[in-house]
Design a protein around this motif. Structure first.
Motif, PDB file in Angstrom:
ATOM      1  N   VAL A 103      -8.994   8.434   0.853  1.00 55.35           N
ATOM      2  CA  VAL A 103      -9.630   8.307   2.161  1.00 55.35           C
ATOM      3  C   VAL A 103     -11.122   8.571   2.086  1.00 55.35           C
ATOM      4  CG1 VAL A 103      -9.692   9.252   4.507  1.00 55.35           C
ATOM      5  CG2 VAL A 103      -7.491   8.882   3.369  1.00 55.35           C
ATOM      6  N   VAL A 104     -11.529   9.542   1.262  1.00 54.84           N
ATOM      7  CA  VAL A 104     -12.951   9.882   1.160  1.00 54.84           C
ATOM      8  C   VAL A 104     -13.766   8.677   0.717  1.00 54.84           C
ATOM      9  CG1 VAL A 104     -14.622  11.259  -0.122  1.00 54.84           C
ATOM     10  CG2 VAL A 104     -12.536  12.335   0.752  1.00 54.84           C
ATOM     11  N   LYS A 105     -13.202   7.838  -0.146  1.00 50.29           N
ATOM     12  CA  LYS A 105     -13.925   6.684  -0.663  1.00 50.29           C
ATOM     13  C   LYS A 105     -13.985   5.517   0.317  1.00 50.29           C
ATOM     14  CE  LYS A 105     -13.691   7.281  -5.655  1.00 50.29           C
ATOM     15  NZ  LYS A 105     -13.298   6.653  -6.941  1.00 50.29           N
ATOM     16  N   ARG A 106     -13.289   5.617   1.420  1.00 52.69           N
ATOM     17  CA  ARG A 106     -13.370   4.562   2.425  1.00 52.69           C
ATOM     18  C   ARG A 106     -14.757   4.586   3.050  1.00 52.69           C
ATOM     19  NH1 ARG A 106      -8.115   5.292   6.158  1.00 52.69           N
ATOM     20  NH2 ARG A 106      -8.891   3.374   7.074  1.00 52.69           N
ATOM     21  N   SER A 107     -15.118   3.475   3.692  1.00 51.66           N
ATOM     22  CA  SER A 107     -16.448   3.380   4.290  1.00 51.66           C
ATOM     23  C   SER A 107     -16.613   4.415   5.399  1.00 51.66           C
ATOM     24  CB  SER A 107     -16.659   1.977   4.860  1.00 51.66           C
ATOM     25  OG  SER A 107     -15.840   1.761   5.988  1.00 51.66           O
ATOM     26  N   ILE A 115       3.893  10.458   2.846  1.00 50.66           N
ATOM     27  CA  ILE A 115       4.229   9.485   1.807  1.00 50.66           C
ATOM     28  C   ILE A 115       2.995   9.205   0.948  1.00 50.66           C
ATOM     29  CG2 ILE A 115       5.993   8.380   3.244  1.00 50.66           C
ATOM     30  CD1 ILE A 115       3.949   6.040   3.615  1.00 50.66           C
ATOM     31  N   ASP A 116       3.230   8.594  -0.193  1.00 52.92           N
ATOM     32  CA  ASP A 116       2.130   8.156  -1.050  1.00 52.92           C
ATOM     33  C   ASP A 116       1.578   6.839  -0.526  1.00 52.92           C
ATOM     34  OD1 ASP A 116       2.266  10.305  -2.747  1.00 52.92           O
ATOM     35  OD2 ASP A 116       3.702   9.344  -4.094  1.00 52.92           O
ATOM     36  N   TRP A 117       0.277   6.673  -0.660  1.00 56.29           N
ATOM     37  CA  TRP A 117      -0.371   5.467  -0.137  1.00 56.29           C
ATOM     38  C   TRP A 117      -1.667   5.238  -0.903  1.00 56.29           C
ATOM     39  CZ3 TRP A 117      -5.194   4.800   2.064  1.00 56.29           C
ATOM     40  CH2 TRP A 117      -5.418   3.603   2.738  1.00 56.29           C
ATOM     41  N   HIS A 118      -2.038   3.978  -1.056  1.00 56.38           N
ATOM     42  CA  HIS A 118      -3.317   3.664  -1.691  1.00 56.38           C
ATOM     43  C   HIS A 118      -3.921   2.439  -1.020  1.00 56.38           C
ATOM     44  CE1 HIS A 118      -0.456   1.030  -3.767  1.00 56.38           C
ATOM     45  NE2 HIS A 118      -1.474   0.238  -4.022  1.00 56.38           N
ATOM     46  N   GLU A 119      -5.240   2.386  -1.034  1.00 54.98           N
ATOM     47  CA  GLU A 119      -5.961   1.251  -0.439  1.00 54.98           C
ATOM     48  C   GLU A 119      -5.713   0.007  -1.281  1.00 54.98           C
ATOM     49  OE1 GLU A 119      -8.307   0.053   2.699  1.00 54.98           O
ATOM     50  OE2 GLU A 119      -8.675   2.129   2.136  1.00 54.98           O
ATOM     51  N   VAL A 120      -5.442  -1.111  -0.596  1.00 55.36           N
ATOM     52  CA  VAL A 120      -5.217  -2.380  -1.281  1.00 55.36           C
ATOM     53  C   VAL A 120      -6.247  -3.388  -0.791  1.00 55.36           C
ATOM     54  CG1 VAL A 120      -3.600  -4.275  -1.671  1.00 55.36           C
ATOM     55  CG2 VAL A 120      -2.762  -1.925  -1.532  1.00 55.36           C
ATOM     56  N   SER A 130       3.664   8.917   6.886  1.00 49.74           N
ATOM     57  CA  SER A 130       2.371   9.465   7.306  1.00 49.74           C
ATOM     58  C   SER A 130       1.429   9.647   6.124  1.00 49.74           C
ATOM     59  CB  SER A 130       2.580  10.813   8.002  1.00 49.74           C
ATOM     60  OG  SER A 130       1.341  11.429   8.303  1.00 49.74           O
ATOM     61  N   ARG A 131       0.152   9.299   6.357  1.00 50.57           N
ATOM     62  CA  ARG A 131      -0.899   9.506   5.367  1.00 50.57           C
ATOM     63  C   ARG A 131      -1.828  10.647   5.776  1.00 50.57           C
ATOM     64  NH1 ARG A 131      -2.747   3.540   6.643  1.00 50.57           N
ATOM     65  NH2 ARG A 131      -2.458   4.598   8.637  1.00 50.57           N
ATOM     66  N   ALA A 187       0.817  -1.218   0.000  1.00 47.01           N
ATOM     67  CA  ALA A 187       0.000   0.000   0.000  1.00 47.01           C
ATOM     68  C   ALA A 187       0.850   1.266   0.000  1.00 47.01           C
ATOM     69  CB  ALA A 187      -0.940   0.004   1.203  1.00 47.01           C
ATOM     70  N   SER A 188       2.019   1.204   0.613  1.00 49.23           N
ATOM     71  CA  SER A 188       2.929   2.350   0.630  1.00 49.23           C
ATOM     72  C   SER A 188       3.828   2.310  -0.597  1.00 49.23           C
ATOM     73  CB  SER A 188       3.797   2.325   1.900  1.00 49.23           C
ATOM     74  OG  SER A 188       2.997   2.326   3.058  1.00 49.23           O
ATOM     75  N   LYS A 189       4.171   3.472  -1.120  1.00 49.04           N
ATOM     76  CA  LYS A 189       5.099   3.560  -2.246  1.00 49.04           C
ATOM     77  C   LYS A 189       6.510   3.379  -1.708  1.00 49.04           C
ATOM     78  CE  LYS A 189       6.365   6.575  -6.115  1.00 49.04           C
ATOM     79  NZ  LYS A 189       6.157   7.904  -6.732  1.00 49.04           N
ATOM     80  N   PHE A 190       7.159   2.275  -2.095  1.00 52.74           N
ATOM     81  CA  PHE A 190       8.420   1.931  -1.439  1.00 52.74           C
ATOM     82  C   PHE A 190       9.508   2.973  -1.679  1.00 52.74           C
ATOM     83  CE2 PHE A 190      12.381  -0.162  -0.533  1.00 52.74           C
ATOM     84  CZ  PHE A 190      12.094  -0.856   0.628  1.00 52.74           C
ATOM     85  N   SER A 191       9.493   3.611  -2.831  1.00 58.51           N
ATOM     86  CA  SER A 191      10.531   4.611  -3.116  1.00 58.51           C
ATOM     87  C   SER A 191      10.476   5.799  -2.156  1.00 58.51           C
ATOM     88  CB  SER A 191      10.421   5.102  -4.560  1.00 58.51           C
ATOM     89  OG  SER A 191       9.151   5.677  -4.800  1.00 58.51           O
ATOM     90  N   ASP A 192       9.370   5.931  -1.421  1.00 62.35           N
ATOM     91  CA  ASP A 192       9.291   6.987  -0.409  1.00 62.35           C
ATOM     92  C   ASP A 192      10.223   6.724   0.767  1.00 62.35           C
ATOM     93  OD1 ASP A 192       7.555   8.606  -1.767  1.00 62.35           O
ATOM     94  OD2 ASP A 192       5.750   7.880  -0.775  1.00 62.35           O
TER      95      ASP A 192
END
Length: 320
Positions: free
Chosen positions: A200-204, A275-280, A190-191, A162-167
């Motif tokens: 985050v907005v699209k999370r439940s 850091i960059d992050w996305h839901e997986v 940190s996200r 979920a985290s961008k490793f290059s960060d």
């Protein structure tokens, strides 16, 4: 006389309540995390059936970086995450020596087998696989990897990618600033800057309500200086790891808070880095059950630290 009796009665009740709460604290506090002899060794593609001994965090470092990957039933997501990890680390110039320590947290799938196969896929990488005898929780798996890593700096990173490793380079730069000359320091991915983003907005609604509730509680227990305690992307200097992880007690998912509280207690600086992050997809976390456990564990760790039942031992910082 009557007033004295009332005061005495109140003191007795107070003492009884205090004793009951203290006994409840002892009862609810997790037992020490046991390390079995088999878990002090690792396998690799070069030695899949003859485990080799792991180093101790208290030994001198052997590489620049240890990447600690806690993995529980991650045979599907681990290969994707590892490809990004290896690609980034091998692209660096100048080169940085590293090892990857995958801690299989008692998986019921083929996580360890897949991890060993990844070692064969990337033969030039030092990929080490430790299989815990039983599932202890993410916190226990991270702790194990940190206690047996050889890196001058040690990174914990989730197996889901979920985290961008290059960060990592952002965390590395922050560590250079807060902990120069091999001093103790922590760089926290940190996200928090993504709170109003689409990710985050699209999370439940439930997950977001619980997130805001967690932030409120964290301010109360003493880690309000870190906006995102739960991001699974954190970098520790070896000196910090030597002090923090032997004192860690929580094996559950809220263990990050204990790490940050211990760092604060030890006066170890912690830098929070966006850091960059996305839901997986594929999360194994039950948000309702985990939230109830979170509240209990936060109270337990804070009470134990305040009462001195749990404490960390500072070590003398090293310098070049």
């Amino acid at each position: 006389m009557e007033q004295s009796s009332l005061v005495y009665g109140a003191l007795v009740v107070l003492a009884s309540v205090s004793a009951s709460l203290y006994l409840a604290l002892i009862f609810w506090s997790p037992p020490p995390i046991i390390t079995h002899d088999s878990e002090k060794k690792y396998r690799s593609y070069k030695s899949p059936s003859a485990p080799r001994p792991l180093p101790s965090i208290h030994d001198p470092s052997t590489v620049d970086l240890t990447v600690v990957v806690p993995a529980f039933n991650e045979k599907e997501r681990l290969p994707i995450m590892m490809e990004e990890t290896v690609t980034h680390l091998d692209s660096l110039s100048p080169k940085r020596s590293y090892e990857i320590l995958i801690v299989d947290d008692g998986s019921s799938d083929d996580t360890s087998k897949v991890a060993l196969n990844l070692g064969a896929k990337y033969p030039k990488c030092d990929i080490r696989v430790v299989t815990l005898e039983k599932n202890v929780g993410k916190g226990g798996a991270v702790r194990h990897g940190m206690l047996y890593g050889g890196g001058e700096r040690l990174l914990m990173v989730d197996a889901d990618g979920a985290s961008k490793f290059s960060d990592l380079e952002k965390l590395w730069k922050a560590m250079d600033e807060v902990a120069p000359n091999k001093k103790a320091g922590v760089a926290v991915g940190s996200r928090a800057h993504l709170v109003k983003s689409e990710a985050v907005v699209k999370r439940s609604v439930l997950r977001n309500i619980l997130m805001y509730g967690l932030h409120t509680i964290l301010r109360i227990v003493g880690v309000g200086h870190i906006r995102d305690t739960q991001c699974g992307f954190k970098l520790f200097s070896r000196s910090a790891a030597q002090q923090i992880f032997p004192a860690q007690h929580l094996p559950s998912w809220i263990f990050d808070v204990e790490l940050l509280l211990l760092a604060k207690q030890l006066r170890i600086p912690a830098a929070e880095v966006p850091i960059d992050w996305h839901e997986v997809a594929g999360s194994k976390l039950n948000v309702v059950t985990a939230s109830l456990q979170m509240l209990r564990d936060l109270l337990i760790v804070r009470a134990n630290l305040l009462l001195g039942r749990w404490k960390a031992t500072p070590v003398k910082p090293k310098s070049d």
